[in-house]
Design an enzyme around this catalytic site. Structure first.
Site, PDB file in Angstrom:
ATOM      1  N   HIS A  58       0.847  -1.213   0.000  1.00  0.00           N
ATOM      2  CA  HIS A  58       0.000   0.000   0.000  1.00  0.00           C
ATOM      3  C   HIS A  58       0.871   1.248   0.000  1.00  0.00           C
ATOM      4  O   HIS A  58       0.994   1.897   1.035  1.00  0.00           O
ATOM      5  CB  HIS A  58      -0.897  -0.009   1.228  1.00  0.00           C
ATOM      6  CG  HIS A  58      -2.072   0.910   1.133  1.00  0.00           C
ATOM      7  ND1 HIS A  58      -2.027   2.232   1.484  1.00  0.00           N
ATOM      8  CD2 HIS A  58      -3.339   0.690   0.729  1.00  0.00           C
ATOM      9  CE1 HIS A  58      -3.224   2.778   1.322  1.00  0.00           C
ATOM     10  NE2 HIS A  58      -4.034   1.855   0.862  1.00  0.00           N
ATOM     11  N   PHE A  59       1.365   1.690  -0.913  1.00  0.00           N
ATOM     12  CA  PHE A  59       1.581   1.177  -2.266  1.00  0.00           C
ATOM     13  C   PHE A  59       3.085   1.079  -2.445  1.00  0.00           C
ATOM     14  O   PHE A  59       3.795   1.981  -1.996  1.00  0.00           O
ATOM     15  CB  PHE A  59       0.976   2.133  -3.286  1.00  0.00           C
ATOM     16  CG  PHE A  59      -0.508   2.384  -3.054  1.00  0.00           C
ATOM     17  CD1 PHE A  59      -1.449   1.466  -3.486  1.00  0.00           C
ATOM     18  CD2 PHE A  59      -0.933   3.522  -2.387  1.00  0.00           C
ATOM     19  CE1 PHE A  59      -2.811   1.698  -3.288  1.00  0.00           C
ATOM     20  CE2 PHE A  59      -2.284   3.755  -2.180  1.00  0.00           C
ATOM     21  CZ  PHE A  59      -3.233   2.852  -2.624  1.00  0.00           C
TER      22      PHE A  59
END
Length: 163
Positions: A58-59
Site C-alpha cells: 500500500h503502495f
C-alpha cells in the site's frame, strides 16, 4: 488502571501493552503523550516508519498508511482513554466483570474524513475526547494530525465488553 498515575501523563509502549490486548501487527501506538480523566482526553503518538508491513502493498512505489489503520490507531487511543476512565465511569460494569478481562471494542465509526496521506517519517499524533457515555457504550471525537495538520477525523463508538 489505578497503576497509571495522573501525575505522570506519559505511558510508554510497555505500559500500552498492559492496557490493550493488541499485539503485532495491530499494536499501532508507540506512546501516550498526555491524558486526563477529568477532561476526558488523551493524546497518543504513532511513529510511522518504512518498516511497517502494510507499506509492502500500500503502495510499493508510493507508500501511504491505509486510512483504515489511521482510524484503528484512533480507536486504540480511545480504548486506552476508556480503560483509564473505567474505574470512575464504568464502576458498575467493572464490578460485574467477575474477575474476567474486559476491554473496549469498536462498536461504530461515523463522520470519517481522511484529509491527506500519512507517509513514512510522519509522526501521527492522535487526540481523542470522550463526549458521551451510556451504560457500556461510549462515544469519542478523535482527530489524527501530522505536523499540527489534521489528516483524519472521526466519531468513534466503543463498547466495554468481556473478551
Amino acid at each position: 488502571m489505578s497503576q497509571f498515575n495522573q501525575n505522570n501523563k506519559q505511558i510508554d509502549v510497555m505500559g500500552i501493552r498492559k492496557i490493550l490486548p493488541h499485539r503485532y501487527p495491530f499494536a499501532l501506538l508507540d506512546k501516550i503523550v498526555d491524558w486526563s480523566v477529568e477532561d476526558r482526553t488523551i493524546v497518543a503518538q504513532k511513529n510511522v516508519t518504512i518498516n511497517e508491513d502494510f507499506f509492502n502493498g500500500h503502495f510499493p512505489d508510493f507508500p501511504v498508511m491505509p486510512g483504515v489503520l489511521i482510524v484503528e490507531a484512533m480507536a486504540q487511543a480511545t480504548a486506552i482513554l476508556g480503560e483509564l476512565m473505567a474505574e470512575t465511569l464504568f464502576a458498575h460494569v467493572v464490578e460485574k466483570a467477575g474477575g474476567g478481562r474486559r476491554t473496549f471494542m469498536l462498536a461504530g465509526i461515523d463522520k470519517v474524513r481522511v484529509k491527506r496521506p500519512v507517509v513514512p517519517g510522519d509522526v501521527l499524533v492522535i487526540e481523542s475526547r470522550m463526549v458521551k457515555q451510556k451504560n457500556i457504550i461510549c462515544t469519542a471525537e478523535s482527530v489524527a494530525k501530522v505536523d499540527g495538520q489534521i489528516v483524519c477525523s472521526a466519531e468513534l463508538m466503543a463498547a466495554y465488553k468481556d473478551y
